[in-house]
Design a protein around this motif. Structure first.
Motif, PDB file in Angstrom:
ATOM      1  N   GLU A   1      50.172  28.863  26.702  1.00  0.00           N
ATOM      2  CA  GLU A   1      49.010  27.997  27.435  1.00  0.00           C
ATOM      3  C   GLU A   1      48.215  27.278  26.136  1.00  0.00           C
ATOM      4  O   GLU A   1      48.083  27.856  25.214  1.00  0.00           O
ATOM      5  CB  GLU A   1      48.353  29.085  28.354  1.00  0.00           C
ATOM      6  N   ILE A   2      47.561  26.228  26.702  1.00  0.00           N
ATOM      7  CA  ILE A   2      46.837  25.513  25.781  1.00  0.00           C
ATOM      8  C   ILE A   2      45.343  25.414  26.363  1.00  0.00           C
ATOM      9  O   ILE A   2      45.223  25.039  27.669  1.00  0.00           O
ATOM     10  CB  ILE A   2      47.221  24.141  25.342  1.00  0.00           C
ATOM     11  N   GLU A   3      44.208  25.409  25.798  1.00  0.00           N
ATOM     12  CA  GLU A   3      43.065  25.114  26.420  1.00  0.00           C
ATOM     13  C   GLU A   3      42.223  24.316  25.259  1.00  0.00           C
ATOM     14  O   GLU A   3      42.256  24.471  24.073  1.00  0.00           O
ATOM     15  CB  GLU A   3      42.156  26.257  26.735  1.00  0.00           C
TER      16      GLU A   3
ATOM     17  N   MET B   1      65.552  32.726  25.317  1.00  0.00           N
ATOM     18  CA  MET B   1      65.577  33.911  26.104  1.00  0.00           C
ATOM     19  C   MET B   1      64.138  34.063  26.791  1.00  0.00           C
ATOM     20  O   MET B   1      63.987  34.705  27.725  1.00  0.00           O
ATOM     21  CB  MET B   1      65.648  35.229  24.981  1.00  0.00           C
ATOM     22  N   GLU B   2      63.069  33.445  25.991  1.00  0.00           N
ATOM     23  CA  GLU B   2      61.691  33.433  26.595  1.00  0.00           C
ATOM     24  C   GLU B   2      61.508  32.227  27.460  1.00  0.00           C
ATOM     25  O   GLU B   2      61.013  32.280  28.451  1.00  0.00           O
ATOM     26  CB  GLU B   2      60.794  33.673  25.640  1.00  0.00           C
ATOM     27  N   ALA B   3      61.572  30.869  26.747  1.00  0.00           N
ATOM     28  CA  ALA B   3      61.309  29.695  27.284  1.00  0.00           C
ATOM     29  C   ALA B   3      62.303  29.398  28.489  1.00  0.00           C
ATOM     30  O   ALA B   3      62.938  28.151  28.115  1.00  0.00           O
ATOM     31  CB  ALA B   3      61.007  28.802  26.219  1.00  0.00           C
ATOM     32  N   TRP B   4      62.406  29.866  29.473  1.00  0.00           N
ATOM     33  CA  TRP B   4      63.218  29.516  30.730  1.00  0.00           C
ATOM     34  C   TRP B   4      62.275  29.620  31.760  1.00  0.00           C
ATOM     35  O   TRP B   4      62.094  30.471  32.552  1.00  0.00           O
ATOM     36  CB  TRP B   4      64.285  30.605  30.838  1.00  0.00           C
ATOM     37  N   PRO B   5      61.383  28.463  32.107  1.00  0.00           N
ATOM     38  CA  PRO B   5      60.398  28.345  33.114  1.00  0.00           C
ATOM     39  C   PRO B   5      61.039  28.258  34.614  1.00  0.00           C
ATOM     40  O   PRO B   5      60.310  28.357  35.349  1.00  0.00           O
ATOM     41  CB  PRO B   5      59.784  27.483  32.731  1.00  0.00           C
ATOM     42  N   VAL B   6      62.363  27.673  34.868  1.00  0.00           N
ATOM     43  CA  VAL B   6      62.973  27.637  36.121  1.00  0.00           C
ATOM     44  C   VAL B   6      64.306  28.139  36.193  1.00  0.00           C
ATOM     45  O   VAL B   6      64.892  28.586  35.299  1.00  0.00           O
ATOM     46  CB  VAL B   6      63.092  26.031  36.332  1.00  0.00           C
ATOM     47  N   THR B   7      64.632  28.613  37.320  1.00  0.00           N
ATOM     48  CA  THR B   7      66.079  29.077  37.785  1.00  0.00           C
ATOM     49  C   THR B   7      66.903  28.110  37.877  1.00  0.00           C
ATOM     50  O   THR B   7      66.783  27.006  38.344  1.00  0.00           O
ATOM     51  CB  THR B   7      66.026  29.774  38.970  1.00  0.00           C
ATOM     52  N   ALA B   8      67.915  28.299  36.824  1.00  0.00           N
ATOM     53  CA  ALA B   8      68.958  27.130  36.580  1.00  0.00           C
ATOM     54  C   ALA B   8      69.976  27.674  35.883  1.00  0.00           C
ATOM     55  O   ALA B   8      69.621  28.357  34.813  1.00  0.00           O
ATOM     56  CB  ALA B   8      68.458  25.800  36.164  1.00  0.00           C
ATOM     57  N   GLY B   9      71.214  27.024  36.144  1.00  0.00           N
ATOM     58  CA  GLY B   9      72.416  27.460  35.257  1.00  0.00           C
ATOM     59  C   GLY B   9      72.905  28.853  35.266  1.00  0.00           C
ATOM     60  O   GLY B   9      73.430  29.401  34.231  1.00  0.00           O
TER      61      GLY B   9
ATOM     62  N   LEU C   1      57.089  35.236  33.256  1.00  0.00           N
ATOM     63  CA  LEU C   1      56.041  35.044  32.122  1.00  0.00           C
ATOM     64  C   LEU C   1      55.557  33.581  32.166  1.00  0.00           C
ATOM     65  O   LEU C   1      54.504  33.254  31.811  1.00  0.00           O
ATOM     66  CB  LEU C   1      56.367  35.355  30.677  1.00  0.00           C
ATOM     67  N   ALA C   2      56.517  32.576  32.700  1.00  0.00           N
ATOM     68  CA  ALA C   2      56.245  31.332  32.681  1.00  0.00           C
ATOM     69  C   ALA C   2      54.939  30.971  33.636  1.00  0.00           C
ATOM     70  O   ALA C   2      54.226  30.002  33.492  1.00  0.00           O
ATOM     71  CB  ALA C   2      57.263  30.389  32.987  1.00  0.00           C
ATOM     72  N   GLU C   3      54.814  31.942  34.542  1.00  0.00           N
ATOM     73  CA  GLU C   3      53.636  31.869  35.413  1.00  0.00           C
ATOM     74  C   GLU C   3      52.257  31.901  34.846  1.00  0.00           C
ATOM     75  O   GLU C   3      51.360  31.242  34.920  1.00  0.00           O
ATOM     76  CB  GLU C   3      53.713  32.720  36.720  1.00  0.00           C
ATOM     77  N   LYS C   4      52.139  32.791  33.749  1.00  0.00           N
ATOM     78  CA  LYS C   4      50.946  32.980  33.076  1.00  0.00           C
ATOM     79  C   LYS C   4      51.101  31.942  31.925  1.00  0.00           C
ATOM     80  O   LYS C   4      49.819  31.499  31.592  1.00  0.00           O
ATOM     81  CB  LYS C   4      51.222  34.515  32.362  1.00  0.00           C
TER      82      LYS C   4
END
Length: 148
Positions: free
Chosen positions: A135-137, A1-9, A16-19
């Motif tokens: 994100e990771i840093e 429900m959250e980790a869907w970074p691209v439009t597909a299916g 939120l995937a932009e941030k």
């Protein structure tokens, strides 16, 4: 429900995937079943002695992360500090953090702080270890106040 970074299916990308462009999952390790045996010194010596996050070298290089350095994973819910381990076996755009470490075993934060509780069944609320954007840093060495 959250980790869907691209439009597909037939599903729209999560804005939120932009941030937070990285999908983090929490895998299990050879000598662990969830947190079982997590305090066993012999088993910790044989495998990993601290929380680690596996990252593809491509994602690491883009963020100035070195193999074996400490990193901070974060999102709006919280953060976790772990040791970065490069792995070409991790797909770019994804991270794999160890499941089963206790909060007291992290330098700061905890992988549970990154996830959301999703009610799949009213009898069993659980953390969504497979559906989390972060994100990771490189870690700056500062321990959050709540961990001191």
């Amino acid at each position: 429900m959250e980790a869907w970074p691209v439009t597909a299916g037939g599903f729209d990308a999560n804005p939120l995937a932009e941030k937070y462009p990285l999908i983090v999952t929490a895998g299990t390790r050879r000598f662990r079943v969830h947190s079982y045996y997590g305090q066993n010194p012999l088993l910790r010596e044989m495998e990993i002695n601290e929380p680690c996050v596996r990252i593809n070298p491509v994602d690491a290089e883009a963020r100035g992360i070195e193999d074996g350095s400490y990193v901070r994973l974060f999102n709006d819910r919280g953060h976790a500090v772990a040791k970065a381990t490069f792995s070409a076996g991790i797909r770019p755009g994804c991270l794999d953090i160890d499941r089963g470490w206790q909060r007291s075993q992290y330098i700061s934060g905890c992988n549970n702080d990154l996830t959301s509780k999703q009610i799949v069944d009213w009898t069993c609320p659980t953390y969504a270890y497979h559906d989390c954007l972060v994100e990771i840093e490189p870690w700056d060495g500062v321990v959050a106040e709540s961990q001191e």
